[in-house]
Design a protein around this motif. Sequence first.
Motif, mmCIF file in Angstrom:
data_model
loop_
_atom_site.group_PDB
_atom_site.id
_atom_site.type_symbol
_atom_site.label_atom_id
_atom_site.label_comp_id
_atom_site.label_asym_id
_atom_site.label_seq_id
_atom_site.Cartn_x
_atom_site.Cartn_y
_atom_site.Cartn_z
ATOM 1 N N GLY A 46 -6.987 15.604 -19.828
ATOM 2 C CA GLY A 46 -5.789 14.796 -20.002
ATOM 3 C C GLY A 46 -4.577 15.383 -19.327
ATOM 4 O O GLY A 46 -3.452 14.957 -19.595
ATOM 5 N N THR A 47 -4.789 16.356 -18.435
ATOM 6 C CA THR A 47 -3.665 17.096 -17.847
ATOM 7 C C THR A 47 -3.529 16.874 -16.341
ATOM 8 O O THR A 47 -2.433 16.629 -15.831
ATOM 9 C CB THR A 47 -3.832 18.606 -18.121
ATOM 10 N N VAL A 48 -4.645 16.947 -15.614
ATOM 11 C CA VAL A 48 -4.602 16.908 -14.151
ATOM 12 C C VAL A 48 -5.124 15.571 -13.657
ATOM 13 O O VAL A 48 -6.258 15.175 -13.976
ATOM 14 C CB VAL A 48 -5.430 18.056 -13.545
ATOM 15 N N ASN A 49 -4.341 14.880 -12.863
ATOM 16 C CA ASN A 49 -4.694 13.539 -12.391
ATOM 17 C C ASN A 49 -5.596 13.605 -11.158
ATOM 18 O O ASN A 49 -5.263 13.139 -10.078
ATOM 19 C CB ASN A 49 -3.426 12.745 -12.070
ATOM 20 N N LYS A 50 -6.766 14.248 -11.326
ATOM 21 C CA LYS A 50 -7.785 14.312 -10.282
ATOM 22 C C LYS A 50 -9.052 14.916 -10.887
ATOM 23 O O LYS A 50 -9.055 15.382 -12.028
ATOM 24 C CB LYS A 50 -7.309 15.157 -9.103
ATOM 25 N N ASN A 51 -10.129 14.893 -10.110
ATOM 26 C CA ASN A 51 -11.373 15.519 -10.559
ATOM 27 C C ASN A 51 -11.228 17.042 -10.525
ATOM 28 O O ASN A 51 -10.831 17.601 -9.496
ATOM 29 C CB ASN A 51 -12.537 15.098 -9.669
ATOM 30 N N ILE A 52 -11.528 17.693 -11.619
ATOM 31 C CA ILE A 52 -11.410 19.143 -11.686
ATOM 32 C C ILE A 52 -12.708 19.746 -12.208
ATOM 33 O O ILE A 52 -13.593 19.047 -12.697
ATOM 34 C CB ILE A 52 -10.237 19.579 -12.592
ATOM 35 N N THR A 53 -12.803 21.066 -12.097
ATOM 36 C CA THR A 53 -13.954 21.806 -12.621
ATOM 37 C C THR A 53 -13.598 22.393 -13.980
ATOM 38 O O THR A 53 -12.532 22.978 -14.150
ATOM 39 C CB THR A 53 -14.344 22.949 -11.666
ATOM 40 N N GLY A 54 -14.481 22.226 -14.956
ATOM 41 C CA GLY A 54 -14.262 22.781 -16.281
ATOM 42 C C GLY A 54 -15.230 23.910 -16.571
ATOM 43 O O GLY A 54 -16.398 23.848 -16.172
ATOM 44 N N LYS A 55 -14.761 24.943 -17.235
ATOM 45 C CA LYS A 55 -15.612 26.054 -17.655
ATOM 46 C C LYS A 55 -15.444 26.252 -19.149
ATOM 47 O O LYS A 55 -14.329 26.460 -19.632
ATOM 48 C CB LYS A 55 -15.257 27.343 -16.903
ATOM 49 N N PHE A 56 -16.551 26.188 -19.847
ATOM 50 C CA PHE A 56 -16.555 26.318 -21.296
ATOM 51 C C PHE A 56 -17.293 27.596 -21.674
ATOM 52 O O PHE A 56 -18.428 27.810 -21.250
ATOM 53 C CB PHE A 56 -17.238 25.092 -21.906
ATOM 54 N N ARG A 57 -16.644 28.454 -22.446
ATOM 55 C CA ARG A 57 -17.263 29.702 -22.879
ATOM 56 C C ARG A 57 -17.557 29.646 -24.376
ATOM 57 O O ARG A 57 -16.677 29.335 -25.176
ATOM 58 C CB ARG A 57 -16.363 30.901 -22.565
#
Length: 629
Positions: A68-79
Amino acid sequence: NNQTNAADKTKANPFQVGKFKQHEISFQTFGESTSIPLDIKKAVFNILDPAPFLRRVMLGVELTVVNGTVNKNITGKFRLELPPGATVKKFEFLRNESDGSSQWYPATAVPKKQAKAVVYKEKEKGREVAAVSDVASGSNVFEIEVFPLPFQKEVKCRLESLVDGYLDDVKDLVATYFSSAKNTEVVVMTSDGDVGMSKDHSSKDLGGAVVGDCFGKTHFICRVPGYNPKESLPVPTRKVERVAIVWDVSASMSKTKGLVQKRCDHLRDLALHCNQVMTENGRVKERGAPLTFELFTFGIEVENKGIFDDVEEFIKAIDDIDYDGGTDVTLLSEIVSDLAKRPNEDRKEVIDSVLVFSDGMDNLGRVPDFSTSQNPYSIDFPVHCIADESEVNLKCLRSISAASPLCPGKVFVRSDEGYVHGVLFPQPILKSIKTDQADEAFMEEADDGFLCVPDHRLQCLNEPIASDGVLITGILGDEQRGPSTVSKITAEVLYGSDLHKFHFQLRFESTDDGVSYTHSCGDDGINQHFHSAVDMLAAKSHKEAATSMTDPTSILGHVYAEETFRAAEKYGLKSGMDIKLVSEELSIKYGFCSPESSLLMLYSIDQFLDNGILPPKGHPAYDHEKAAD
């Protein structure tokens, strides 16, 4: 199944202070120098304990994430930090299809280096990709990398893991992660196996057995307890006069200062019990000579802090330790080798036990090699590792605890605080495993499909048993070769000088609905324990749980794969051979995340073809006409 809100669950079953470190789960995108938090809208936990006496719990985690923050496709990393020894067995991603429907896509196990290369390559092409791997080789911290995370669109992924411990331990873990989460809807679903004897064994651990069908094979698990069922008095049966404490002083340990007091309390308790002996009339008296501690610290170098006969002076020396710098775990081979020197050499006194307090996190991912010492068999004392950190490298710690080929030690994780007991009592030993397998199959003249870990064909195993017991697991038969004729397994175990025989009946009549056991002492003085195996699908609760996210019978196949993996790792430590390729092959074959493998998520048949990877069963691309090539 019980569905509860995490806040209510925490009130009803609060986690023990100090047992788990307080966390708030995080899913973030990482750039060159930025870290943007993402919203976890919902987290669903499915906790299943199919057979409580196994002390293995299945944990499913489903997350709904929104960028809900960046208006584009981004990479997410979940630890996600799981308890030490936990293994990620499954990873799935929910994908929206062109026809408007949604479908779960399973990941496939591939070598870790290949997974990293494929993720980078697919992101460069702008194609969807995801992967799960441990952060460091053998670590209990797992990282999920997902691409893309579109702006203001929900993305769902889920993973399944196998966790050592009890149902309440995993409930506490969930409460620890999400008790402070403000914007996350949390659903906790729990189910435990009603196998009759499990609650009866809560006060006395006698083990048990279970069988069931999964992965096209009939699997079995038998569990032998880690402590002598006859022991009741906390009085040492092993003479302990001198203990070496090896303390990790690297920067990664500095955040654990809250554990120092807890450790010191245990060491005081150890000193107290080592000063007690049992008299002939069964009474306890003081031995007179205090326990002597030798204190060593290591980080980048080794320092001898001195010898202490007074436990409070020893505790003060621990309190004065400063933590800084990195870790070189290879220094431990030097420390242990020096401690093993005989009194007529450089040492005046003999060491009875060594306790290593470390997280096993080496800066360069190394493990100590004790086989290179001048005489490995001179190490005639156990080396125990205290893995009470939140993040540990069990691969490294297991190699340290195997330093002595004569008296292998144990790894005591955070949920197991029995290392005082482990020092005081003789090492339980699994002497042998015997079956009623037909002679021609035993001699490998015929293949009946029966497999057993540890290997039942070895006349003398002499394997140490950890404080939480030992699992004997294997395959009774498969669809191609049919069932074997094996119906009984007998484990011979030495608790000090007491020989115990645990008899497991793996075949049962259709009228059997649980586990029954008897305990008797034969004319020859051998303690006998009898168990009938539970049919995993016989209990009603198992049938109901089988329709949920976690299939309860799959625990049998997962445990078999995990124990086979550890057996290969143990063989490598004993032989000095590099079994990395063997371990990699095992983890890929059984599809779990390991120090050598990652779980990779690809979607289209073109992605699989471009990277030379076979789609896993259950994946839509598996039945594609191109997949046959």
